[in-house]
Design a protein around this motif. Structure first.
Motif, PDB file in Angstrom:
ATOM      1  N   ASP A 111    -142.030 -15.216 -44.764  1.00  0.00           N
ATOM      2  CA  ASP A 111    -143.479 -14.966 -43.372  1.00  0.00           C
ATOM      3  C   ASP A 111    -142.544 -16.002 -42.080  1.00  0.00           C
ATOM      4  N   THR A 112    -142.833 -15.308 -41.675  1.00  0.00           N
ATOM      5  CA  THR A 112    -141.774 -16.091 -39.643  1.00  0.00           C
ATOM      6  C   THR A 112    -143.253 -16.089 -38.296  1.00  0.00           C
ATOM      7  N   LEU A 113    -144.701 -16.245 -39.112  1.00  0.00           N
ATOM      8  CA  LEU A 113    -145.753 -16.160 -38.765  1.00  0.00           C
ATOM      9  C   LEU A 113    -145.304 -17.646 -37.759  1.00  0.00           C
ATOM     10  N   VAL A 114    -145.014 -19.387 -38.267  1.00  0.00           N
ATOM     11  CA  VAL A 114    -145.000 -20.276 -38.029  1.00  0.00           C
ATOM     12  C   VAL A 114    -143.847 -20.119 -37.268  1.00  0.00           C
ATOM     13  N   HIS A 115    -143.054 -19.679 -37.137  1.00  0.00           N
ATOM     14  CA  HIS A 115    -141.611 -19.745 -36.391  1.00  0.00           C
ATOM     15  C   HIS A 115    -142.715 -18.772 -34.967  1.00  0.00           C
ATOM     16  N   LYS A 116    -142.104 -17.969 -35.569  1.00  0.00           N
ATOM     17  CA  LYS A 116    -143.061 -16.990 -33.826  1.00  0.00           C
ATOM     18  C   LYS A 116    -144.041 -17.574 -32.770  1.00  0.00           C
ATOM     19  N   VAL A 117    -144.970 -18.432 -34.033  1.00  0.00           N
ATOM     20  CA  VAL A 117    -146.119 -18.814 -32.644  1.00  0.00           C
ATOM     21  C   VAL A 117    -144.948 -20.280 -31.835  1.00  0.00           C
ATOM     22  N   PHE A 118    -144.071 -21.302 -32.610  1.00  0.00           N
ATOM     23  CA  PHE A 118    -142.923 -21.798 -32.367  1.00  0.00           C
ATOM     24  C   PHE A 118    -142.925 -21.160 -31.136  1.00  0.00           C
ATOM     25  N   LEU A 119    -141.222 -20.515 -31.422  1.00  0.00           N
ATOM     26  CA  LEU A 119    -140.806 -19.045 -30.650  1.00  0.00           C
ATOM     27  C   LEU A 119    -141.623 -18.893 -28.756  1.00  0.00           C
ATOM     28  N   ASN A 120    -142.890 -18.864 -29.186  1.00  0.00           N
ATOM     29  CA  ASN A 120    -143.234 -18.258 -28.335  1.00  0.00           C
ATOM     30  C   ASN A 120    -143.917 -19.269 -27.278  1.00  0.00           C
ATOM     31  N   GLU A 121    -144.532 -20.549 -27.581  1.00  0.00           N
ATOM     32  CA  GLU A 121    -143.766 -21.553 -27.338  1.00  0.00           C
ATOM     33  C   GLU A 121    -142.656 -22.437 -26.824  1.00  0.00           C
ATOM     34  N   VAL A 122    -141.320 -22.276 -26.923  1.00  0.00           N
ATOM     35  CA  VAL A 122    -140.485 -22.423 -26.318  1.00  0.00           C
ATOM     36  C   VAL A 122    -140.082 -20.967 -25.396  1.00  0.00           C
ATOM     37  N   LEU A 123    -140.471 -20.191 -25.424  1.00  0.00           N
ATOM     38  CA  LEU A 123    -140.359 -18.879 -24.237  1.00  0.00           C
ATOM     39  C   LEU A 123    -141.682 -19.442 -23.165  1.00  0.00           C
ATOM     40  N   ASP A 124    -142.795 -19.998 -23.346  1.00  0.00           N
ATOM     41  CA  ASP A 124    -143.440 -20.837 -22.340  1.00  0.00           C
ATOM     42  C   ASP A 124    -142.623 -21.449 -21.732  1.00  0.00           C
ATOM     43  N   TYR A 125    -142.038 -22.168 -22.439  1.00  0.00           N
ATOM     44  CA  TYR A 125    -141.629 -23.837 -22.627  1.00  0.00           C
ATOM     45  C   TYR A 125    -140.314 -23.486 -21.181  1.00  0.00           C
ATOM     46  N   ILE A 126    -139.346 -22.211 -21.440  1.00  0.00           N
ATOM     47  CA  ILE A 126    -138.307 -22.458 -20.293  1.00  0.00           C
ATOM     48  C   ILE A 126    -138.729 -21.200 -19.638  1.00  0.00           C
ATOM     49  N   ALA A 127    -139.961 -20.967 -19.142  1.00  0.00           N
ATOM     50  CA  ALA A 127    -140.022 -19.247 -18.235  1.00  0.00           C
ATOM     51  C   ALA A 127    -140.504 -20.371 -17.059  1.00  0.00           C
TER      52      ALA A 127
END
Length: 191
Positions: A175-191
């Protein structure tokens, strides 16, 4: 996007595999990179600190200079199990802590190795199957810490700013749910 995975203890390869699977599911151009010394982390957009022995990991972070880099760079971090302990500002042992999440954590809060377990939980308002191995739990939070999951009235996942700490092992599931939440956080950070 480059996600660094601290290459010291824990399920490093499993974190690489689930992160790469998450990149594909989210249609993100990304790669993982093993981090062991300071130079390794400098081009990373996020970092995963997996399980293991948190005091040993903390000493390694200090010895290599990664500790200071993390404290000053603001790089988003996902800490699982021992990683949760390291992200907190307080625990029940004398050890190096990053203090990036206003939380107190009880190491091995659910018991020793033989008391490890699996159970269905709710994470970030979604169903999830959690795998707990000598898992810690959060016994106190303050400030703007967001609770992402509880089990048995114990806090098992928190987020503060770009830092997320969880007591269980998402790398041991498909299940990739946790990693999806984290990668969305990274996307927000680098945007």
């Amino acid at each position: 996007m480059i996600i660094g995975i601290l290459d010291l203890q824990g399920d490093v390869e499993e974190h690489q595999l689930i992160t790469e699977k998450t990149f594909k599911e989210m249609n993100i151009e990304g790669t993982t990179k093993l981090v062991n010394v300071l130079e390794d982390i400098k081009d990373c957009d996020g970092l995963i600190i997996s399980g293991g022995e948190s005091s040993t990991i903390g000493m390694h972070l200090k010895k290599t200079g990664i500790y200071e880099y993390i404290k000053t760079s603001g790089i988003p971090i996902l800490g699982t199990c021992a990683g949760l302990v390291l992200l907190s500002e307080k625990t029940d042992q004398d050890q190096p802590l990053l203090g990036l999440i206003n939380a107190s954590v009880k190491r091995n809060g659910f018991g020793r190795q033989r008391m490890s377990f699996e159970t269905d939980i709710t994470f970030n308002n979604e169903e999830y199957h959690g795998i707990f191995i000598r898992a810690p739990y959060v016994d106190e939070i303050s400030g703007d810490v967001e609770v992402l999951s509880k089990y048995d009235d114990k806090i098992i996942a928190v987020k503060q700013n770009q830092y997320m700490g969880i007591a269980f092992h998402p790398e041991l599931t498909e299940d990739t749910l946790v990693h999806k939440v984290f990668l969305n956080e990274v996307l927000d950070y680098i945007a």
